[in-house]
Design a protein around this motif. Sequence first.
Motif, PDB file in Angstrom:
ATOM      1  N   ASP A   1       1.003  -1.278  -0.157  1.00  0.00           N
ATOM      2  CA  ASP A   1       0.014   0.085   0.047  1.00  0.00           C
ATOM      3  C   ASP A   1       0.839   1.209  -0.035  1.00  0.00           C
ATOM      4  OD1 ASP A   1      -2.215  -1.445   0.028  1.00  0.00           O
ATOM      5  OD2 ASP A   1      -2.508  -1.621   2.226  1.00  0.00           O
ATOM      6  N   GLN A   2       2.037   1.221   0.687  1.00  0.00           N
ATOM      7  CA  GLN A   2       2.929   2.421   0.740  1.00  0.00           C
ATOM      8  C   GLN A   2       3.466   2.548  -0.893  1.00  0.00           C
ATOM      9  OE1 GLN A   2       4.013   4.563   2.840  1.00  0.00           O
ATOM     10  NE2 GLN A   2       3.006   3.766   4.704  1.00  0.00           N
ATOM     11  N   LEU A   3       3.903   1.571  -1.539  1.00  0.00           N
ATOM     12  CA  LEU A   3       4.127   1.753  -2.795  1.00  0.00           C
ATOM     13  C   LEU A   3       3.091   2.161  -3.743  1.00  0.00           C
ATOM     14  CD1 LEU A   3       6.404   1.361  -5.007  1.00  0.00           C
ATOM     15  CD2 LEU A   3       5.697  -0.757  -5.328  1.00  0.00           C
ATOM     16  N   ARG A   4       1.884   1.400  -3.478  1.00  0.00           N
ATOM     17  CA  ARG A   4       0.951   1.972  -4.428  1.00  0.00           C
ATOM     18  C   ARG A   4       0.597   3.576  -4.324  1.00  0.00           C
ATOM     19  NH1 ARG A   4      -2.321  -1.841  -3.042  1.00  0.00           N
ATOM     20  NH2 ARG A   4      -2.376  -3.133  -4.730  1.00  0.00           N
ATOM     21  N   GLY A   5       0.780   3.829  -3.039  1.00  0.00           N
ATOM     22  CA  GLY A   5       0.148   5.359  -2.474  1.00  0.00           C
ATOM     23  C   GLY A   5       1.204   6.306  -3.100  1.00  0.00           C
ATOM     24  N   ARG A   6       2.127   5.869  -4.015  1.00  0.00           N
ATOM     25  CA  ARG A   6       3.017   7.036  -4.459  1.00  0.00           C
ATOM     26  C   ARG A   6       2.104   7.671  -5.690  1.00  0.00           C
ATOM     27  NH1 ARG A   6       5.182   8.223  -0.774  1.00  0.00           N
ATOM     28  NH2 ARG A   6       4.096   6.761   0.257  1.00  0.00           N
ATOM     29  N   ALA A   7       1.112   7.086  -6.333  1.00  0.00           N
ATOM     30  CA  ALA A   7       0.425   7.512  -7.222  1.00  0.00           C
ATOM     31  C   ALA A   7      -1.096   7.865  -6.880  1.00  0.00           C
ATOM     32  CB  ALA A   7       0.216   6.528  -8.505  1.00  0.00           C
ATOM     33  N   GLY A   8      -1.528   8.676  -7.504  1.00  0.00           N
ATOM     34  CA  GLY A   8      -2.908   9.375  -7.276  1.00  0.00           C
ATOM     35  C   GLY A   8      -3.080  10.337  -6.039  1.00  0.00           C
ATOM     36  N   ARG A   9      -1.793  11.123  -5.772  1.00  0.00           N
ATOM     37  CA  ARG A   9      -2.054  11.836  -4.526  1.00  0.00           C
ATOM     38  C   ARG A   9      -2.969  13.093  -4.853  1.00  0.00           C
ATOM     39  NH1 ARG A   9       0.663  16.438  -5.235  1.00  0.00           N
ATOM     40  NH2 ARG A   9       0.655  16.802  -3.001  1.00  0.00           N
ATOM     41  N   GLN A  10      -3.429  13.628  -3.794  1.00  0.00           N
ATOM     42  CA  GLN A  10      -4.532  14.818  -3.834  1.00  0.00           C
ATOM     43  C   GLN A  10      -5.200  14.754  -5.255  1.00  0.00           C
ATOM     44  OE1 GLN A  10      -5.260  17.770  -2.094  1.00  0.00           O
ATOM     45  NE2 GLN A  10      -4.234  16.596  -0.384  1.00  0.00           N
ATOM     46  N   GLY A  11      -5.959  13.595  -5.553  1.00  0.00           N
ATOM     47  CA  GLY A  11      -6.970  13.577  -6.575  1.00  0.00           C
ATOM     48  C   GLY A  11      -6.096  13.344  -7.925  1.00  0.00           C
ATOM     49  N   ASP A  12      -4.882  13.453  -7.955  1.00  0.00           N
ATOM     50  CA  ASP A  12      -4.146  13.153  -9.471  1.00  0.00           C
ATOM     51  C   ASP A  12      -4.485  11.813  -9.849  1.00  0.00           C
ATOM     52  OD1 ASP A  12      -2.643  15.768  -9.108  1.00  0.00           O
ATOM     53  OD2 ASP A  12      -0.790  14.788  -8.230  1.00  0.00           O
ATOM     54  N   PRO A  13      -4.414  11.491 -11.217  1.00  0.00           N
ATOM     55  CA  PRO A  13      -4.781  10.559 -11.985  1.00  0.00           C
ATOM     56  C   PRO A  13      -3.519   9.420 -11.596  1.00  0.00           C
ATOM     57  CG  PRO A  13      -4.002  12.232 -13.599  1.00  0.00           C
ATOM     58  CD  PRO A  13      -4.059  12.994 -12.062  1.00  0.00           C
ATOM     59  N   GLY A  14      -3.680   8.341 -11.831  1.00  0.00           N
ATOM     60  CA  GLY A  14      -2.317   7.414 -11.876  1.00  0.00           C
ATOM     61  C   GLY A  14      -3.030   6.048 -11.733  1.00  0.00           C
ATOM     62  N   ALA A  15      -2.265   5.116 -11.690  1.00  0.00           N
ATOM     63  CA  ALA A  15      -2.365   3.578 -11.671  1.00  0.00           C
ATOM     64  C   ALA A  15      -1.284   2.913 -11.000  1.00  0.00           C
ATOM     65  CB  ALA A  15      -2.756   3.102 -13.149  1.00  0.00           C
ATOM     66  N   SER A  16      -1.785   1.770 -10.602  1.00  0.00           N
ATOM     67  CA  SER A  16      -0.700   0.925 -10.033  1.00  0.00           C
ATOM     68  C   SER A  16      -1.071  -0.576 -10.425  1.00  0.00           C
ATOM     69  CB  SER A  16      -0.910   0.832  -8.445  1.00  0.00           C
ATOM     70  OG  SER A  16      -2.050   0.371  -8.018  1.00  0.00           O
ATOM     71  N   VAL A  17       0.039  -1.555 -10.403  1.00  0.00           N
ATOM     72  CA  VAL A  17      -0.397  -2.789 -10.713  1.00  0.00           C
ATOM     73  C   VAL A  17       0.913  -3.622 -10.299  1.00  0.00           C
ATOM     74  CG1 VAL A  17       0.845  -2.602 -13.082  1.00  0.00           C
ATOM     75  CG2 VAL A  17      -0.380  -4.624 -12.773  1.00  0.00           C
ATOM     76  N   PHE A  18       0.613  -4.761  -9.626  1.00  0.00           N
ATOM     77  CA  PHE A  18       1.850  -5.701  -9.321  1.00  0.00           C
ATOM     78  C   PHE A  18       1.896  -6.861  -9.934  1.00  0.00           C
ATOM     79  CE2 PHE A  18       0.938  -3.375  -5.492  1.00  0.00           C
ATOM     80  CZ  PHE A  18       1.983  -3.104  -4.864  1.00  0.00           C
ATOM     81  N   PHE A  19       3.100  -6.997 -10.389  1.00  0.00           N
ATOM     82  CA  PHE A  19       3.523  -8.428 -11.106  1.00  0.00           C
ATOM     83  C   PHE A  19       4.089  -9.423 -10.164  1.00  0.00           C
ATOM     84  CE2 PHE A  19       3.139  -5.155 -14.249  1.00  0.00           C
ATOM     85  CZ  PHE A  19       3.009  -5.778 -15.515  1.00  0.00           C
ATOM     86  N   THR A  20       3.372 -10.592 -10.070  1.00  0.00           N
ATOM     87  CA  THR A  20       3.915 -11.603  -9.136  1.00  0.00           C
ATOM     88  C   THR A  20       4.352 -12.874  -9.972  1.00  0.00           C
ATOM     89  OG1 THR A  20       1.892 -12.106  -8.624  1.00  0.00           O
ATOM     90  CG2 THR A  20       2.626 -10.800  -7.389  1.00  0.00           C
ATOM     91  N   SER A  21       5.030 -13.755  -9.346  1.00  0.00           N
ATOM     92  CA  SER A  21       5.160 -15.114 -10.073  1.00  0.00           C
ATOM     93  C   SER A  21       5.255 -16.116  -8.857  1.00  0.00           C
ATOM     94  CB  SER A  21       6.514 -15.109 -10.651  1.00  0.00           C
ATOM     95  OG  SER A  21       7.303 -15.487  -9.645  1.00  0.00           O
ATOM     96  N   LEU A  22       4.892 -17.340  -9.273  1.00  0.00           N
ATOM     97  CA  LEU A  22       4.872 -18.553  -8.253  1.00  0.00           C
ATOM     98  C   LEU A  22       6.278 -18.952  -7.802  1.00  0.00           C
ATOM     99  CD1 LEU A  22       2.225 -20.837  -9.801  1.00  0.00           C
ATOM    100  CD2 LEU A  22       2.177 -19.259  -8.048  1.00  0.00           C
ATOM    101  N   GLN A  23       7.353 -18.428  -8.315  1.00  0.00           N
ATOM    102  CA  GLN A  23       8.633 -18.558  -8.109  1.00  0.00           C
ATOM    103  C   GLN A  23       9.161 -17.308  -7.143  1.00  0.00           C
ATOM    104  OE1 GLN A  23      10.809 -18.926 -11.718  1.00  0.00           O
ATOM    105  NE2 GLN A  23      10.347 -21.249 -11.614  1.00  0.00           N
ATOM    106  N   ASP A  24       8.384 -16.356  -6.954  1.00  0.00           N
ATOM    107  CA  ASP A  24       8.725 -15.208  -5.889  1.00  0.00           C
ATOM    108  C   ASP A  24       9.258 -15.501  -4.603  1.00  0.00           C
ATOM    109  OD1 ASP A  24       8.157 -13.456  -7.826  1.00  0.00           O
ATOM    110  OD2 ASP A  24       6.409 -12.638  -7.142  1.00  0.00           O
ATOM    111  N   ASP A  25      10.076 -15.020  -3.979  1.00  0.00           N
ATOM    112  CA  ASP A  25      10.543 -15.253  -2.510  1.00  0.00           C
ATOM    113  C   ASP A  25       9.354 -15.453  -1.744  1.00  0.00           C
ATOM    114  OD1 ASP A  25      12.770 -15.741  -0.389  1.00  0.00           O
ATOM    115  OD2 ASP A  25      11.600 -13.870   0.359  1.00  0.00           O
TER     116      ASP A  25
END
Length: 800
Positions: A556-580
């Motif tokens: 959530d901290q990382l996602r919160g870098r975008a969209g501050r004060q009503g700005d447009p923005g987007a977030s997406v996480f890429f994951t894999s089944l081999q992630d730590d």
Amino acid sequence: MALRDRLRRMVQKPGSADLAPLRALVEDAGEREDRVRALSDADLTAAATALRPTAPGAEAGKKRSAGGKGGADDDIDLAELCALGREAARRTLGERPYDVQLVGALALLRGQVAEMATGEGKTLAGAIAAAGYALRGRRVHVMSVNDYLARRDAEWMGPLYALLGVSVAWIGQTSTPEERRAAYAADVTYAPVSEVGFDLLRDRLATSAEDLVLPEPEVALIDEADSVLVDEAMVPLVLAGAADTAGADPSYADLVRRLRPGRDYGTDTEARNVQLTSAGAREVERSLGGIDLYAPDNLDVLTAVNVALHAEVLLQRDVDYIVRDGAVKLINESRGRVALLQRWPDGLQAAVEAKEALDASPSGEILDSVTVQELIGRYPVRCGMTGTAMAVAGQLREFYGLDVAVIPPNRPCVRDDRPDRLYATSADKEVAVVEEIAAAHATGRPVLVGTGDVAESERLARRLVRAGFEPVVLNAKNDAEEAAIIARAGAPGAITVSTQIAGRGTDIRLGGPTPERAPGTAPLDGPDAASHQEVVEAGGLLVIGTGRYHSSRLDDQLRGRAGRQGDPGASVFFTSLQDDLVTRYAPDEEYKGGAGDDGLIDAKSAHWIVGHAQRVAEGVDLELHRNTWRYNHLIGLQRAELLAEREEVLRGDAGDRLMAEKAPAKHTELVGRVGAGEVARAARQLLLFHLDRRWSDHLGFLTDVREGIHLRSLGRGMDPLIEFNSEAVPAGKRLLPDARAAAVAAFEKLEVAGDGTLDLAGAGLQRPSATWTYLVHDNPFGSLDERTLKGLISLFKGRK
């Protein structure tokens, strides 16, 4: 309180604190705005000063506070405070606080944790709240996570405090004792959490009341509260004294480096433990000249080999630490930054330094320690602010008795949080990440990529460079450039690859920086307005996570870098089944379905595995917190008893009375020879020394007990905590009697020196020639002794 309100409180869920009374106060403050705006600066200061309970003209029967156990006295007019604080901010900072900022300030004054999204003005809300506490006559410590933020915020908010008639100061790592006393004398003191803790530890070893620095605790206002109160709650702050201890033998690092994985040693599925196999033990014994590694006389050798093996196999450079300026620098997992002043327990720290062929850092005996949770727990009033508190609302309530007040944003968040994209392999995921970055960059959209560690950030950056892009990398190796890098991260087409270092305390403005604009002070009307519009039309900042973190709050901290004060923005996480995250916390979960040609997996069952792994990781962290707290609670009770006696000795005549009672003949003799004052001074110093000596020895004893307690409890089939208490409690009861007896014995040996004073050194009073402070980074994979002994069990089973 009405019955309805009592029932509501009983069933209230964490984080559902009622904001209605606070909104009513803010509305009242708004009605006063015209009157307050007409005041001169001097009149405004006088009006703020009149809020102080002891100030001339302070009215009796002010409006009742908004309620809550934590903070506000009942005699302060909070609506007036909000009106004055808003006008003071407008005049001094060029900002008129939003209504929601005032609601946040009131939540802090109510003794709660205010959850405020990125860009919503937590710093200003915190300053108004701190001023409110100060105007009520309470000393406020605003605790930040580092020196830079403490100084920045104190200086930035300084004009606001001045106009409200409140004094402010700050403390940093290089502050002298005199500067610290002066700073703590201010109404509001900004300081890193660690520095407040170090001052507490130094005060606990003071031998004169005049040497004390830290005043009595009153109000703690904590920035990044979830990080400080949860992530770092059990981090011990340590005061160490010089001792004759050697670093790790480099030959052990060379030896374990030659061992082969699988044949000579194995690791568990979570990569948190490593142990020698039978073949590995024979190889070590051969390399060391044919010794019996498990003979009682070789216990130190066995321990050194195992510590070196853990340092070699489980601690990875550019993941767990970096090497900078010829020294090992630990990385704070929750922030991605270098963990200043932090080190592992001495044996492991020395082993890593030997592994990297570096000079050993200073070591010594621990004189005293305190955890962050204990430090904050000393304050009668606690409050804090952060962007992500709801996820740990239960822990804040359990460990600190704090409720969370979720403050709505000033403008609705329009960020597009897209579903995770899950891939079968890490390789498929990395290809998809680069493709996503390329597509966004082609439209002029800025991209911020959050990675798991330094190594991953550099690996991705190299891949992007090979693809023809020019990314900027931000990680623990160049954290000094953080502000400049983040300032440019919102520029058109910018590609910033970062560790979690970009997840807290940063504010990315679309279009990039305006050179003449101070942070957060003026509206966007400077030379970057065109760039801002360009980025807005491109969709705003795109945040990409290259994997889920071990805590959803970090996501959530990382996602919160975008969209501050009503700005447009987007977030997406890429994951894999081999992630730590998956391989460590959900190793037994299998996905048997298929994947697309690009490795993409849409099946809900596969996505469930990732979420499950994160939930397990969060559960493990919570249980570690609880377990550590259980051990530290007893230690804290024992420390409190000893400190109470130490306080009587330091400020009174308890030492002199003890000697007169237990060694009356010697006391009478010495008084006749050097005078009562000199004898009282010597008695005080001797008793203080032996109290401190016994406590340091007790800490070492408790460390040894806890390290070995798990196997002993397994052998007896008992709870480790019960086993720990069975040894710690009797030892604690002997502390004060043993210290008094040792001090009396030393007093009996006192002789008069040539200068007419009593020879304390001749009586054995020798304090460390040097002391220093640091934070202990708790072993990232548990107790070394516990795992070592478990390894021995496995080995002996294999040899049968």
